[in-house]
Design a protein around this motif. Structure first.
Motif, PDB file in Angstrom:
ATOM      1  N   ALA A  28       0.826  -1.208   0.000  1.00 64.21           N
ATOM      2  CA  ALA A  28       0.000   0.000   0.000  1.00 64.21           C
ATOM      3  C   ALA A  28       0.862   1.260   0.000  1.00 64.21           C
ATOM      4  CB  ALA A  28      -0.923  -0.006   1.213  1.00 64.21           C
ATOM      5  N   THR A  29       1.949   1.246   0.758  1.00 58.16           N
ATOM      6  CA  THR A  29       2.832   2.409   0.835  1.00 58.16           C
ATOM      7  C   THR A  29       3.506   2.679  -0.500  1.00 58.16           C
ATOM      8  OG1 THR A  29       3.275   2.051   3.185  1.00 58.16           O
ATOM      9  CG2 THR A  29       4.873   3.376   1.968  1.00 58.16           C
ATOM     10  N   GLN A  30       4.041   1.618  -1.119  1.00 57.68           N
ATOM     11  CA  GLN A  30       4.718   1.781  -2.403  1.00 57.68           C
ATOM     12  C   GLN A  30       3.749   2.198  -3.499  1.00 57.68           C
ATOM     13  OE1 GLN A  30       7.936   1.818  -2.652  1.00 57.68           O
ATOM     14  NE2 GLN A  30       8.183   1.191  -0.514  1.00 57.68           N
ATOM     15  N   THR A  31       2.546   1.640  -3.470  1.00 57.52           N
ATOM     16  CA  THR A  31       1.541   1.984  -4.479  1.00 57.52           C
ATOM     17  C   THR A  31       1.092   3.427  -4.340  1.00 57.52           C
ATOM     18  OG1 THR A  31       0.750  -0.300  -4.676  1.00 57.52           O
ATOM     19  CG2 THR A  31      -0.778   1.443  -5.329  1.00 57.52           C
ATOM     20  N   GLN A  32       0.891   3.872  -3.108  1.00 58.22           N
ATOM     21  CA  GLN A  32       0.471   5.258  -2.888  1.00 58.22           C
ATOM     22  C   GLN A  32       1.507   6.238  -3.430  1.00 58.22           C
ATOM     23  OE1 GLN A  32      -2.678   6.102  -1.301  1.00 58.22           O
ATOM     24  NE2 GLN A  32      -2.097   7.895  -2.505  1.00 58.22           N
ATOM     25  N   TYR A  33       2.766   5.936  -3.201  1.00 58.21           N
ATOM     26  CA  TYR A  33       3.833   6.813  -3.716  1.00 58.21           C
ATOM     27  C   TYR A  33       3.806   6.834  -5.242  1.00 58.21           C
ATOM     28  CZ  TYR A  33       8.363   8.885  -4.641  1.00 58.21           C
ATOM     29  OH  TYR A  33       9.365   9.728  -5.100  1.00 58.21           O
ATOM     30  N   PHE A  34       3.642   5.675  -5.854  1.00 55.66           N
ATOM     31  CA  PHE A  34       3.607   5.615  -7.314  1.00 55.66           C
ATOM     32  C   PHE A  34       2.434   6.421  -7.854  1.00 55.66           C
ATOM     33  CE2 PHE A  34       2.230   3.697 -11.317  1.00 55.66           C
ATOM     34  CZ  PHE A  34       3.414   3.717 -12.044  1.00 55.66           C
ATOM     35  N   GLU A  35       1.268   6.213  -7.297  1.00 54.90           N
ATOM     36  CA  GLU A  35       0.072   6.914  -7.779  1.00 54.90           C
ATOM     37  C   GLU A  35       0.192   8.424  -7.592  1.00 54.90           C
ATOM     38  OE1 GLU A  35      -3.390   3.511  -7.080  1.00 54.90           O
ATOM     39  OE2 GLU A  35      -2.956   4.953  -5.485  1.00 54.90           O
ATOM     40  N   ASP A  36       0.832   8.857  -6.508  1.00 55.26           N
ATOM     41  CA  ASP A  36       0.945  10.290  -6.214  1.00 55.26           C
ATOM     42  C   ASP A  36       1.998  10.986  -7.063  1.00 55.26           C
ATOM     43  OD1 ASP A  36      -1.005  10.032  -4.293  1.00 55.26           O
ATOM     44  OD2 ASP A  36       0.386  10.011  -2.593  1.00 55.26           O
ATOM     45  N   ASN A  37       2.961  10.239  -7.590  1.00 53.80           N
ATOM     46  CA  ASN A  37       4.111  10.902  -8.206  1.00 53.80           C
ATOM     47  C   ASN A  37       4.383  10.560  -9.667  1.00 53.80           C
ATOM     48  OD1 ASN A  37       5.642  12.387  -5.843  1.00 53.80           O
ATOM     49  ND2 ASN A  37       4.986  10.408  -5.018  1.00 53.80           N
ATOM     50  N   ILE A  38       3.852   9.472 -10.174  1.00 50.68           N
ATOM     51  CA  ILE A  38       4.188   9.101 -11.540  1.00 50.68           C
ATOM     52  C   ILE A  38       3.699  10.130 -12.541  1.00 50.68           C
ATOM     53  CG2 ILE A  38       2.109   7.686 -11.868  1.00 50.68           C
ATOM     54  CD1 ILE A  38       5.672   7.076 -13.300  1.00 50.68           C
ATOM     55  N   GLY A  39       2.574  10.771 -12.273  1.00 52.93           N
ATOM     56  CA  GLY A  39       2.040  11.769 -13.195  1.00 52.93           C
ATOM     57  C   GLY A  39       2.883  13.017 -13.308  1.00 52.93           C
TER      58      GLY A  39
END
Length: 265
Positions: A28-39
């Motif tokens: 969940a932590t890694q996914t949240q970071y990806f979703e928040d920053n990949i864009g």
């Protein structure tokens, strides 16, 4: 529990298991970071420099063991996928090609990472990888079965089997092919596999599950299962007539013999 029983518990409730995996703290932590920053990433260089995003994406596409190869992956991304001579299309790796198709900066430029489809695709893949990895820590056979379920339907020829070590392991195990054959020439291996497997069968859900069941039984037999019961199971349920692409397994009978009915077939 046998490899098959564990695999079927997960395969028959895939969405539930993925949801549980997605909620685990680390995922969940890694996914949240990806979703928040990949864009926020607008170029290949930015993507490569953010190790956390890059590693997440690589892991999602089954390339976690290659996160060190940033030079190679940068060239892959720079070449795109539109040309037949592009590096992604010439490297014998379906995972690298899928990665390049998803992060196609060469074609889409700075808008590449703004697609919700991209984000959903990568997150789903990452969660599946995390699920497979967690299961593999308990039983590597289950991890291989889950991987095969996900990727075997995409095969177009026996060369695809040879290009993926996980798929090759499943096929060799299921068919009783010695791993030593991997030292033979590619053409020799291709002819051997083509004579025993029709990869189009893996697009048929029933035949796919039959093959996975055969792998699971053979895997347990090879790895310390009850020799008498497993040998009887294999000889009773598997077609040993050498008839080629017919896997010769009645999966419902196998489940009944194990005393489990998951309603999957």
């Amino acid at each position: 529990m046998t490899t098959l029983a564990t695999y079927l518990q997960i395969a028959n409730n895939q969405s539930k298991w993925q949801a549980m995996t997605a909620k685990s703290p680390d995922v969940a932590t890694q996914t949240q970071y990806f979703e928040d920053n990949i864009g926020k990433v607008t170029s290949i260089d930015e993507f490569m420099k953010n190790s956390r995003l890059f590693n997440y994406a690589m892991t999602a596409f089954g390339l976690g063991s290659m996160t060190y190869a940033k030079g190679l992956m940068q060239k892959v991304l720079e070449g795109g996928v539109s040309s037949n001579s592009a590096l992604a299309n010439t490297i014998s790796s379906a995972n690298i090609k899928a990665f390049a198709q998803a992060f196609d900066f060469a074609a889409n430029g700075e808008t590449t990472t703004t697609s919700s489809t991209l984000v959903d695709n990568v997150v789903s893949r990452y969660t599946e990888q995390a699920l497979e990895t967690s299961q593999g820590q308990q039983n590597p056979g289950v991890q291989l079965a889950l991987y095969f379920q996900q990727h075997a339907p995409d095969l177009t020829s026996a060369y695809g089997i040879l290009a993926d070590s996980n798929i090759l392991t499943v096929v060799q195990t299921a068919l009783g092919i010695s791993s030593s054959t991997s030292s033979q020439s590619i053409d020799t291996q291709y002819r051997l596999l083509s004579s025993k497997v029709n990869v189009d069968d893996f697009k048929d859900p029933k035949k796919l599950q039959q093959f996975i069941a055969r792998f699971a039984a053979q895997y347990d037999y090879n790895n310390g299962g009850d020799a008498n019961s497993q040998s009887s199971l294999l000889s009773t349920l598997f077609d040993t007539s050498g008839s080629g692409s017919s896997f010769g397994l009645d999966s419902s009978l196998l489940l009944n013999m194990q005393g489990m009915k998951f309603g999957y077939f």
